[in-house]
Design a protein around this motif. Structure first.
Motif, PDB file in Angstrom:
ATOM      1  N   LYS A 100      24.344  51.143  98.932  1.00 27.15           N
ATOM      2  CA  LYS A 100      23.149  51.051  98.392  1.00 27.15           C
ATOM      3  C   LYS A 100      22.607  49.676  98.877  1.00 27.15           C
ATOM      4  O   LYS A 100      22.558  48.593  98.163  1.00 27.15           O
ATOM      5  N   PRO A 101      22.233  49.706 100.176  1.00 23.13           N
ATOM      6  CA  PRO A 101      21.857  48.180 100.784  1.00 23.13           C
ATOM      7  C   PRO A 101      20.696  47.454 100.022  1.00 23.13           C
ATOM      8  O   PRO A 101      20.494  46.355 100.389  1.00 23.13           O
ATOM      9  N   GLU A 102      19.845  48.292  99.383  1.00 21.45           N
ATOM     10  CA  GLU A 102      18.399  47.739  98.677  1.00 21.45           C
ATOM     11  C   GLU A 102      19.069  47.224  97.395  1.00 21.45           C
ATOM     12  O   GLU A 102      18.373  46.256  96.746  1.00 21.45           O
ATOM     13  N   VAL A 103      20.137  47.109  96.766  1.00 22.42           N
ATOM     14  CA  VAL A 103      20.839  46.551  95.675  1.00 22.42           C
ATOM     15  C   VAL A 103      21.699  45.260  96.085  1.00 22.42           C
ATOM     16  O   VAL A 103      22.689  45.288  96.921  1.00 22.42           O
ATOM     17  N   LYS A 104      21.023  44.086  95.853  1.00 22.55           N
ATOM     18  CA  LYS A 104      21.573  42.791  96.303  1.00 22.55           C
ATOM     19  C   LYS A 104      22.304  42.095  94.957  1.00 22.55           C
ATOM     20  O   LYS A 104      21.579  42.243  93.954  1.00 22.55           O
ATOM     21  N   HIS A 105      23.569  41.642  95.399  1.00 22.63           N
ATOM     22  CA  HIS A 105      24.170  40.757  94.229  1.00 22.63           C
ATOM     23  C   HIS A 105      24.492  39.637  94.829  1.00 22.63           C
ATOM     24  O   HIS A 105      24.864  39.313  95.868  1.00 22.63           O
ATOM     25  N   LYS A 106      24.109  38.581  94.140  1.00 22.04           N
ATOM     26  CA  LYS A 106      24.193  37.006  94.477  1.00 22.04           C
ATOM     27  C   LYS A 106      25.679  36.502  94.135  1.00 22.04           C
ATOM     28  O   LYS A 106      26.329  36.842  93.259  1.00 22.04           O
ATOM     29  N   HIS A 110      23.983  36.331  99.173  1.00 20.98           N
ATOM     30  CA  HIS A 110      23.806  38.034  98.541  1.00 20.98           C
ATOM     31  C   HIS A 110      24.615  39.191  99.436  1.00 20.98           C
ATOM     32  O   HIS A 110      24.879  38.936 100.531  1.00 20.98           O
ATOM     33  N   ILE A 111      24.937  39.998  98.634  1.00 22.25           N
ATOM     34  CA  ILE A 111      25.857  41.300  99.365  1.00 22.25           C
ATOM     35  C   ILE A 111      25.215  42.400  98.642  1.00 22.25           C
ATOM     36  O   ILE A 111      24.896  42.287  97.517  1.00 22.25           O
ATOM     37  N   SER A 112      25.415  43.445  99.495  1.00 21.25           N
ATOM     38  CA  SER A 112      25.198  44.859  99.232  1.00 21.25           C
ATOM     39  C   SER A 112      26.052  45.648  99.804  1.00 21.25           C
ATOM     40  O   SER A 112      27.098  45.533 100.480  1.00 21.25           O
ATOM     41  N   SER A 113      26.358  46.810  98.892  1.00 25.84           N
ATOM     42  CA  SER A 113      27.308  47.838  99.332  1.00 25.84           C
ATOM     43  C   SER A 113      26.672  48.568 100.490  1.00 25.84           C
ATOM     44  O   SER A 113      25.399  48.704 100.745  1.00 25.84           O
TER      45      SER A 113
END
Length: 105
Positions: free
Chosen positions: A23-29, A17-20
């Motif tokens: 916006k560390p609370e938004v995670k992208h798989k 998972h990665i976040s910007s």
């Protein structure tokens, strides 16, 4: 700099998972990304103040400077949702930098 040599790397696929940073609370798989120990990505710098002074289309954009950093991750076309523009791309003169707002910043 463009390297023209060929290197054959042994690696493996990984999921994470990665976040910007903004916006560390938004995670992208990300699934099945290739990783290897010797990617040897080149050092990069982005002097935002100097670029915004030189290029009008970059002025006023919330872009963070960085100096002498080494990328740890390349996001490619197999993850278009992370690199596709979320709003109009800001272009300047031909050959100059472009500003693109993506899911990753």
């Amino acid at each position: 700099m463009i390297r023209h040599d060929v290197a054959h790397l042994s690696g493996s696929p990984v999921d994470f998972h990665i976040s910007s940073a903004t916006k560390p609370e938004v995670k992208h798989k990300v699934q099945g990304a290739f990783t290897a120990g010797r990617l040897s990505l080149t050092e990069q710098s982005y002097p935002v103040a100097a670029l915004q002074k030189r290029y009008d289309h970059l002025r006023g954009l919330p872009i963070q400077s960085f100096d002498k950093v080494y990328p740890l991750l390349l996001i490619g076309a197999d993850n278009t949702g992370l690199i596709a523009a979320k709003e109009q791309v800001r272009l300047g003169l031909r050959g100059g930098p472009a500003a693109v707002n993506t899911e990753m910043g």
